[in-house]
Design an enzyme around this catalytic site. Structure first.
Site, mmCIF file in Angstrom:
data_model
loop_
_atom_site.group_PDB
_atom_site.id
_atom_site.type_symbol
_atom_site.label_atom_id
_atom_site.label_comp_id
_atom_site.label_asym_id
_atom_site.label_seq_id
_atom_site.Cartn_x
_atom_site.Cartn_y
_atom_site.Cartn_z
ATOM 1 N N ASN A 105 0.802 -1.224 0.000
ATOM 2 C CA ASN A 105 0.000 0.000 0.000
ATOM 3 C C ASN A 105 0.836 1.276 0.000
ATOM 4 O O ASN A 105 0.355 2.318 -0.396
ATOM 5 C CB ASN A 105 -0.970 0.019 1.193
ATOM 6 C CG ASN A 105 -0.287 -0.229 2.512
ATOM 7 O OD1 ASN A 105 0.435 -1.210 2.669
ATOM 8 N ND2 ASN A 105 -0.492 0.646 3.470
ATOM 9 N N GLN A 125 -4.923 -3.744 -1.940
ATOM 10 C CA GLN A 125 -4.466 -2.762 -2.933
ATOM 11 C C GLN A 125 -4.425 -3.347 -4.340
ATOM 12 O O GLN A 125 -4.436 -2.597 -5.318
ATOM 13 C CB GLN A 125 -3.081 -2.216 -2.552
ATOM 14 C CG GLN A 125 -3.071 -1.375 -1.287
ATOM 15 C CD GLN A 125 -3.864 -0.073 -1.414
ATOM 16 O OE1 GLN A 125 -4.171 0.395 -2.501
ATOM 17 N NE2 GLN A 125 -4.218 0.501 -0.277
ATOM 18 N N HIS A 160 -13.914 -0.317 -0.181
ATOM 19 C CA HIS A 160 -13.728 1.127 -0.391
ATOM 20 C C HIS A 160 -12.504 1.471 -1.230
ATOM 21 O O HIS A 160 -12.291 2.631 -1.563
ATOM 22 C CB HIS A 160 -13.701 1.866 0.946
ATOM 23 C CG HIS A 160 -12.485 1.661 1.791
ATOM 24 N ND1 HIS A 160 -11.589 2.671 2.043
ATOM 25 C CD2 HIS A 160 -12.021 0.584 2.449
ATOM 26 C CE1 HIS A 160 -10.630 2.221 2.838
ATOM 27 N NE2 HIS A 160 -10.870 0.958 3.101
ATOM 28 N N THR A 170 -25.624 -9.752 11.893
ATOM 29 C CA THR A 170 -26.525 -9.536 10.756
ATOM 30 C C THR A 170 -25.743 -8.977 9.583
ATOM 31 O O THR A 170 -24.962 -8.047 9.733
ATOM 32 C CB THR A 170 -27.663 -8.575 11.164
ATOM 33 O OG1 THR A 170 -28.365 -9.172 12.252
ATOM 34 C CG2 THR A 170 -28.610 -8.310 10.001
ATOM 35 N N CYS A 190 -3.202 4.986 7.509
ATOM 36 C CA CYS A 190 -3.108 4.710 8.946
ATOM 37 C C CYS A 190 -1.879 5.370 9.526
ATOM 38 O O CYS A 190 -1.876 5.845 10.643
ATOM 39 C CB CYS A 190 -2.999 3.217 9.203
ATOM 40 S SG CYS A 190 -3.832 2.242 7.999
#
Ligand SMILES: Cc1ncc(COP(=O)(O)O)c(C=O)c1O
Length: 417
Positions: A154, A182, A202, A238, A326
């Site tokens: 990444n 990635q 995402h 769920t 991060c």
């Protein structure tokens, strides 16, 4: 408007994905575990999304575990496979990885060592970030129960030889997990020979909080989340039905466009790298010169704080990153760049630019957030400076001059030949 060059951090949700999800967030809601028609309809929608994901990955629908993203997928793969093996063997186990993995991989391995007494071998990478499959083979032991390696990194975009790694692990009958977060959208995901793959929605145009761990059914997996037994008892809770449909839609689109996008974006990336290296003599490309993700251009700018360059770029309407999202904002030197042998001081000068599948999107600046104030000492640059190659940055380095050169390189590449 801002030019968004941080697709490795996250991508905008694609219109097709939004359209596919919308009915499930409105009138077609339902809990797939409910025993009535509304629930059964939701279960059918979820099953269809699972089958579509499996088809793209060349796996079986039952191999697909929907997760909350890449971090959870990596945690489930690493802890789930290692703990299941440890329970079977009734003895601590050994896991092989590399020092340049995403924090979710490194921290999962640390957890296995700290809490479960596992031994972790981090096989070194070379100066470009490549791990030698023979060195991985040499690290395998009788008690090795998992090899976990990032398909593409990444921070620097270096791509590993997945086929060679799979050859090594399958010969030794050790499961191979590839963190493909990635890689998705850029590299083939089917036929890698991996036993488990992590993907985050995402990064490919699905919403944040969606993801998949694809893990071959024959591999025992100890769940991390306990409860109602959803996802074949591998991930209770769920299901995010709309998220699963969004993920499946994004993955199909990413796969359909992959070769085209890789060719187009790879050419853009090469032109951008060449422009930056020629405009900024002190720039060093990090990662592999060729075996890198088509969308990733990563540099160090010796002597200039990467954070200062990011600020100056933002003043010029370009958003990028100092490394992984991060690690951004952290003063710690990047563990990835250190593992490549880059000096600690130079790691603090890193900037990563990442392109997506489409044109570089211009996103509206947030009116609620004050823009990065213009430096009164300098006139504000137009968003697209005219000089294609940009000014060469002198040896006495000024982050603003450097950012101007990079911005000019972006402009040159965007306007194209
Ligand atoms: C290689 C890699 N693995 C895992 C993750 C974690 O994914 P997520 O942000 O979905 O938790 C990321 C996120 O940037 C990543 O780049």
């Amino acid at each position: 408007m801002m030019l968004y060059l941080d697709h490795a951090a996250t991508t905008p949700v694609r219109p097709e994905v939004r359209a596919a999800m919308l009915p499930l967030l409105t009138d077609r809601f339902g809990n797939p575990s409910s025993h009535h028609t509304v629930g059964e309809r939701a279960a059918a929608v979820l099953a269809d999304a699972r089958a579509r994901v499996a088809a793209v990955l060349g796996m079986r629908p039952g191999d697909i575990v929907f997760t909350s993203g890449g971090t959870e997928a990596n945690n489930l793969a690493i802890k789930g496979i290692a703990i299941a093996a440890q329970l079977r063997r009734a003895a601590p186990v050994h896991v092989v990885t590399t020092p340049i993995e995403h924090e979710s991989v490194l921290a999962s391995c640390d957890h296995l060592a700290r809490v479960h007494g596992a031994e972790i071998t981090r096989v070194p990478v070379d100066a470009t970030g490549r791990v030698d499959p023979d060195a991985v083979a040499a690290a395998l032991r009788e008690d090795t129960v998992l090899v976990t390696i990032g398909y593409a990194n990444n921070e620097i975009g270096t791509v590993q030889d997945a086929a060679a790694l799979a050859g090594v692990t399958s010969a030794a009958r050790v499961p191979l997990h590839l963190d493909a977060v990635q890689a998705a959208g850029w590299l083939p995901l089917a036929g890698t020979g991996a036993d488990a793959l992590s993907i985050a929605g995402h990064k490919i145009g699905a919403p944040q909080g969606t993801g998949v761990l694809a893990v071959r059914g024959r591999i025992p997996l100890e769940p991390l989340l306990h409860g109602g037994g959803q996802e074949r008892d591998r991930r209770s809770g769920t299901e995010n039905v709309a998220g699963a449909v969004g993920f499946a839609t994004a993955l199909e689109l990413a796969e359909r466009e992959r070769e085209d996008a890789a060719g187009r974006t790879g050419a853009l990336r090469d032109a951008f790298i060449a422009a930056v290296l020629s405009a900024v003599p002190l720039a060093q490309l990090t990662g592999h010169p060729v075996l890198r993700l088509p969308g990733t251009a990563s540099f160090t700018f010796r002597g200039v704080s990467g954070e200062a360059v990011l600020l100056e770029l933002e003043r010029r309407g370009i958003v990028s990153s100092s490394g992984s999202a991060c690690a951004a904002g952290s003063d710690e030197p990047s563990h990835v760049l250190l593992a490549l042998g880059i000096a600690p001081a130079d790691t603090q000068t890193a900037v990563r630019f990442t392109f997506g599948h489409g044109a570089v999107p211009a996103v509206p600046a947030d009116p609620a957030r004050p823009a990065v104030p213009a430096d009164p000492a300098r006139p504000a640059d137009p968003a697209a400076p005219a000089a294609p190659a940009g000014p060469a940055v002198p040896a006495a380095i000024d982050p603003a001059a450097l950012a101007a050169a990079v911005a000019a390189s972006v402009a040159a590449v965007r306007s194209g030949p």
